[in-house]
Design an enzyme around this catalytic site. Structure first.
Site, PDB file in Angstrom:
ATOM      1  N   LYS A  40      79.958  46.026  27.370  1.00 42.04           N
ATOM      2  CA  LYS A  40      78.369  46.108  28.073  1.00 42.04           C
ATOM      3  C   LYS A  40      78.578  47.434  28.904  1.00 42.04           C
ATOM      4  O   LYS A  40      79.265  47.939  29.279  1.00 42.04           O
ATOM      5  CB  LYS A  40      78.634  44.903  29.374  1.00 42.04           C
ATOM      6  CG  LYS A  40      77.394  44.411  29.601  1.00 42.04           C
ATOM      7  CD  LYS A  40      76.695  43.381  28.539  1.00 42.04           C
ATOM      8  CE  LYS A  40      75.407  42.719  28.761  1.00 42.04           C
ATOM      9  NZ  LYS A  40      75.269  41.610  28.281  1.00 42.04           N
TER      10      LYS A  40
HETATM   11  P1  NAD Z   1      64.666  40.686  30.931  1.00 41.86           P
HETATM   12  O1  NAD Z   1      64.541  41.688  32.000  1.00 41.86           O
HETATM   13  O2  NAD Z   1      63.731  40.336  30.013  1.00 41.86           O
HETATM   14  O3  NAD Z   1      64.348  39.187  32.043  1.00 41.86           O
HETATM   15  C1  NAD Z   1      64.855  38.784  33.027  1.00 41.86           C
HETATM   16  C2  NAD Z   1      63.894  37.893  33.895  1.00 41.86           C
HETATM   17  O4  NAD Z   1      64.752  37.430  35.174  1.00 41.86           O
HETATM   18  C3  NAD Z   1      62.472  38.518  34.389  1.00 41.86           C
HETATM   19  O5  NAD Z   1      61.547  37.601  34.200  1.00 41.86           O
HETATM   20  C4  NAD Z   1      62.798  38.788  35.819  1.00 41.86           C
HETATM   21  O6  NAD Z   1      61.676  38.800  36.590  1.00 41.86           O
HETATM   22  C5  NAD Z   1      63.751  37.706  36.234  1.00 41.86           C
HETATM   23  N1  NAD Z   1      64.669  37.885  37.250  1.00 41.86           N
HETATM   24  C6  NAD Z   1      65.276  38.897  37.654  1.00 41.86           C
HETATM   25  N2  NAD Z   1      65.887  38.731  38.896  1.00 41.86           N
HETATM   26  C7  NAD Z   1      65.693  37.530  39.309  1.00 41.86           C
HETATM   27  C8  NAD Z   1      66.107  36.787  40.320  1.00 41.86           C
HETATM   28  N3  NAD Z   1      66.795  37.308  41.392  1.00 41.86           N
HETATM   29  N4  NAD Z   1      65.620  35.484  40.444  1.00 41.86           N
HETATM   30  C9  NAD Z   1      64.715  35.134  39.567  1.00 41.86           C
HETATM   31  N5  NAD Z   1      64.413  35.716  38.511  1.00 41.86           N
HETATM   32  C10 NAD Z   1      64.761  36.909  38.176  1.00 41.86           C
HETATM   33  O7  NAD Z   1      66.139  40.042  30.729  1.00 41.86           O
HETATM   34  P2  NAD Z   1      66.568  39.136  29.512  1.00 41.86           P
HETATM   35  O8  NAD Z   1      67.075  39.889  28.376  1.00 41.86           O
HETATM   36  O9  NAD Z   1      65.851  38.096  29.304  1.00 41.86           O
HETATM   37  O10 NAD Z   1      67.856  38.834  30.322  1.00 41.86           O
HETATM   38  C11 NAD Z   1      68.185  37.649  31.142  1.00 41.86           C
HETATM   39  C12 NAD Z   1      69.602  37.140  31.169  1.00 41.86           C
HETATM   40  O11 NAD Z   1      70.023  36.547  29.841  1.00 41.86           O
HETATM   41  C13 NAD Z   1      70.750  38.311  31.708  1.00 41.86           C
HETATM   42  O12 NAD Z   1      71.599  37.523  32.285  1.00 41.86           O
HETATM   43  C14 NAD Z   1      71.086  38.804  30.453  1.00 41.86           C
HETATM   44  O13 NAD Z   1      72.475  39.273  30.271  1.00 41.86           O
HETATM   45  C15 NAD Z   1      71.201  37.514  29.414  1.00 41.86           C
HETATM   46  N6  NAD Z   1      71.137  37.748  28.096  1.00 41.86           N
HETATM   47  C16 NAD Z   1      70.107  38.217  27.451  1.00 41.86           C
HETATM   48  C17 NAD Z   1      70.292  38.535  25.940  1.00 41.86           C
HETATM   49  C18 NAD Z   1      69.213  39.214  25.071  1.00 41.86           C
HETATM   50  O14 NAD Z   1      68.863  39.281  23.923  1.00 41.86           O
HETATM   51  N7  NAD Z   1      68.161  39.673  25.775  1.00 41.86           N
HETATM   52  C19 NAD Z   1      71.316  37.875  25.152  1.00 41.86           C
HETATM   53  C20 NAD Z   1      72.388  37.001  26.089  1.00 41.86           C
HETATM   54  C21 NAD Z   1      72.234  37.017  27.334  1.00 41.86           C
END
Ligand code: NAD
Length: 425
Positions: free
Chosen positions: A115
C-alpha cells in the site's frame, strides 16, 4: 522471538498497524503455523519513505510526504492501492499492506500485499498539481515498483487518471509502454472492463452470498451505505439492482436518509453536479455518526477505517455489517458486534473484488488479450463465492468469526508457501 514491544517500537507502529497485528495474533492459535513463520509475517518486508517535491500552480515549491510499504513477496509481486489523503502515514500504509497480503492470499491470487500514498489534501489540489505529484511520486518509486515487483492500483482519492499518469511516467523511464505496471487504468491503455465497478459489485456479491446462508433474501433487505465514492456508490447501485432498498448513503459532507428508500439516480445526479451530497433536497440530512446508527438490515461501510468503534458499536441497529472499506471496524467494536449477534463480513473478503479484477487486468495486459464484461463478472463471482465458502466452513466447523476464518485461511496460504520456500539464505 521478537516480543511485541520491538514490533511496536518500529517506525510503522500506529493504532491502525496495531489493529492489523492484533487481528493476526488473534488468528494465529487457529492457523497452526510455526513460530518462525509467524514472526516473519509480523513485519513488512520493505517500507519506502519519500519527500515528493512539487511546484504548485502559483510557482511555490511544496514537499509532500509519500510512502510505499510492501508486506510480503512470498506468493508473488506485491499489489495494493495508492491513496491521496491527509491521514496517510507509514503506519497506515503498513497496516493496509498487511491486509492486502491476507486479501490476495484468501482469493488465491499470486500476490503479496502493498500500500502507498501521499499525504495531501486532494480537494485543495488542481488537476495539474495532482498530475505533478503523481509523476514525481512514481519516478521516485520506479526502482521499487514494476509488473514483476509491485503493481499499484487506485485507492482513496486516486482513480483511472492517476493510474494513467503513473503508467505513462513508468513507461517513459523504460522507453516502451508498460500497461502491466498498474491496474485500474482507463480501458484505452490496457484497463479492464468492469474494474471500476469490481470492488462495489464484489461487496454486494459477498453480501448476497451471506444473506443466502443466513436465510435473508437480499431483495428484502433495507440497506445503509457509508461512503459514496468508488466502492460505496457502486455498492448502493448494485444493492438496488438486486432489489434491496437503500435507505441512506453518505460522503464526507454527511448523509441523506429517506425511510422509504432513496431515489439513487437523483442522489447520484446531485453528487455529480455539486461534488458532495450536502444540500440534496430529496431526503433528510443525517451526520455520518447518525447514519451508522440508523435502523436497517445491512450496513455497508465504504468510506474509511475506524468508523465503528467501542464508542458506537453498541448502538448499531443492523443485522449485517459489510466492510467495503479497509479496517472500518476496530478490534473492540468487532467483539461488541459479535456479542450482539451482528454478522460482520470482513474487509479482506468483502472488498476483495477490486484486487481480483485487478489481477484479471494484469493477466490480460501480460497476455495482450482482453476479456469481455460478462466473463469477468462471472469469474469474479465464482472466485469470491469460493473464498466465501471456505471462510464460512471455518466459521461453522471451528467456531471462528468470519474475520477469524478469513484471516486463518489467508495466513495458512502464505505460511504454507513461506515454509516451502524457507528463509533466505
Ligand atoms: P473514494 O475516494 O472513491 O470514496 C470514499 C468515499 O468516502 C467518498 O464518498 C468520501 O466523501 C467518503 N468519506 C471520506 N471520509 C469520510 C468520513 N470521515 N465519513 C464518511 N464518509 C467519508 O474511495 P474508495 O475507492 O471508494 O475507497 C473507500 C474505501 O474502500 C477505502 O477504505 C479503500 O481503502 C477501500 N477499498 C477501495 C477499493 C477500490 O477498488 N477503490 C478496493 C478495496 C478497498
Amino acid at each position: 522471538m521478537t516480543d511485541l514491544d520491538t514490533v511496536e517500537r518500529l517506525e510503522w507502529d500506529t493504532p491502525l498497524f496495531r489493529t492489523a497485528l492484533a487481528q493476526f495474533e488473534e488468528a494465529l492459535p487457529h492457523a497452526g503455523i510455526t513460530d518462525a513463520t509467524a514472526e516473519r509475517l509480523r513485519f513488512p518486508e520493505r517500507a519506502v519513505m519519500l519527500s515528493v517535491p512539487v511546484l504548485m500552480d502559483g510557482g511555490v515549491l511544496r514537499i509532500f510526504p509519500g510512502y510505499r510499504v510492501q508486506h510480503s513477496t512470498v506468493l508473488g509481486p506485491t499489489k495494493g492501492g495508492i491513496r491521496y489523503d491527509q491521514e496517510v502515514t507509514l503506519g497506515e500504509c503498513a497496516a493496509l499492506a498487511v491486509w492486502m497480503t491476507w486479501k490476495c492470499a484468501l482469493l488465491r491470487l499470486p500476490y503479496g500485499g502493498a500500500k502507498g500514498g501521499v499525504r495531501c489534501n486532494p480537494r485543495e489540489l488542481s488537476a495539474s498539481e495532482l498530475q505533478r505529484i503523481t509523476r514525481r511520486y512514481t519516478a521516485e518509486l520506479a526502482p521499487f515498483i514494476g509488473p514483476r515487483e509491485d503493481i499499484p492500483a487506485p485507492d482513496m482519492a486516486t482513480n483511472e487518471q492517476t493510474m494513467a499518469w503513473l503508467m505513462d511516467t513508468y513507461s517513459m523511464q523504460k522507453g516502451y509502454a508498460v500497461p502491466e505496471v498498474t491496474t485500474g487504468k482507463p480501458i484505452s491503455i490496457g484497463g479492464s472492463v468492469f474494474r471500476p465497478e469490481a470492488t462495489g459489485a464484489g461487496v454486494v456479491m459477498v453480501t448476497d452470498r451471506a444473506c443466502r446462508k443466513l436465510g435473508l433474501p437480499l431483495g428484502e433487505q433495507r440497506c445503509v451505505v457509508q461512503g459514496f465514492g468508488n466502492v460505496g456508490g457502486v455498492a448502493a447501485r448494485e444493492l438496488e439492482e438486486r432489489g434491496a432498498t437503500v435507505l441512506a448513503v453518505s460522503d464526507v459532507s454527511g448523509g441523506v436518509y429517506a425511510s422509504g428508500g432513496l431515489d439513487l439516480a437523483a442522489v447520484r445526479a446531485w453528487a455529480a453536479e455539486h461534488g458532495v451530497l450536502e444540500g440534496y433536497p430529496g431526503a433528510d440530512f443525517v451526520t455520518n455518526a447518525e447514519l451508522l446508527e440508523l435502523p436497517c438490515d445491512v450496513l455497508v461501510l465504504a468510506a474509511r477505517e475506524d468508523q465503528v468503534t467501542a464508542e458506537n458499536a453498541g448502538r448499531l441497529d443492523c443485522r449485517i455489517v459489510a466492510e467495503g472499506a479497509n479496517g472500518p471496524t476496530t478490534i473492540e467494536a468487532d467483539r461488541i458486534l459479535a456479542d450482539r449477534g451482528i454478522v460482520v463480513l470482513p474487509d479482506v473478503l468483502t472488498n476483495a473484488g477490486g484486487v481480483t479484477v485487478s489481477y484479471f487486468e494484469w493477466v490480460q495486459d501480460l497476455g495482450r488479450l482482453f476479456w469481455g464484461r460478462d466473463e469477468i463478472r462471472f469469474k469474479l463471482e465464482e472466485m469470491l463465492g469460493d473464498a466465501f465458502d471456505r471462510v464460512w466452513e471455518l466459521h461453522r466447523e471451528e467456531g471462528m468469526s468470519l474475520r477469524g476464518g478469513a484471516l486463518v485461511a489467508a495466513i495458512r496460504e502464505v505460511a504454507g508457501a513461506l515454509e516451502m520456500r524457507g528463509i533466505y539464505p
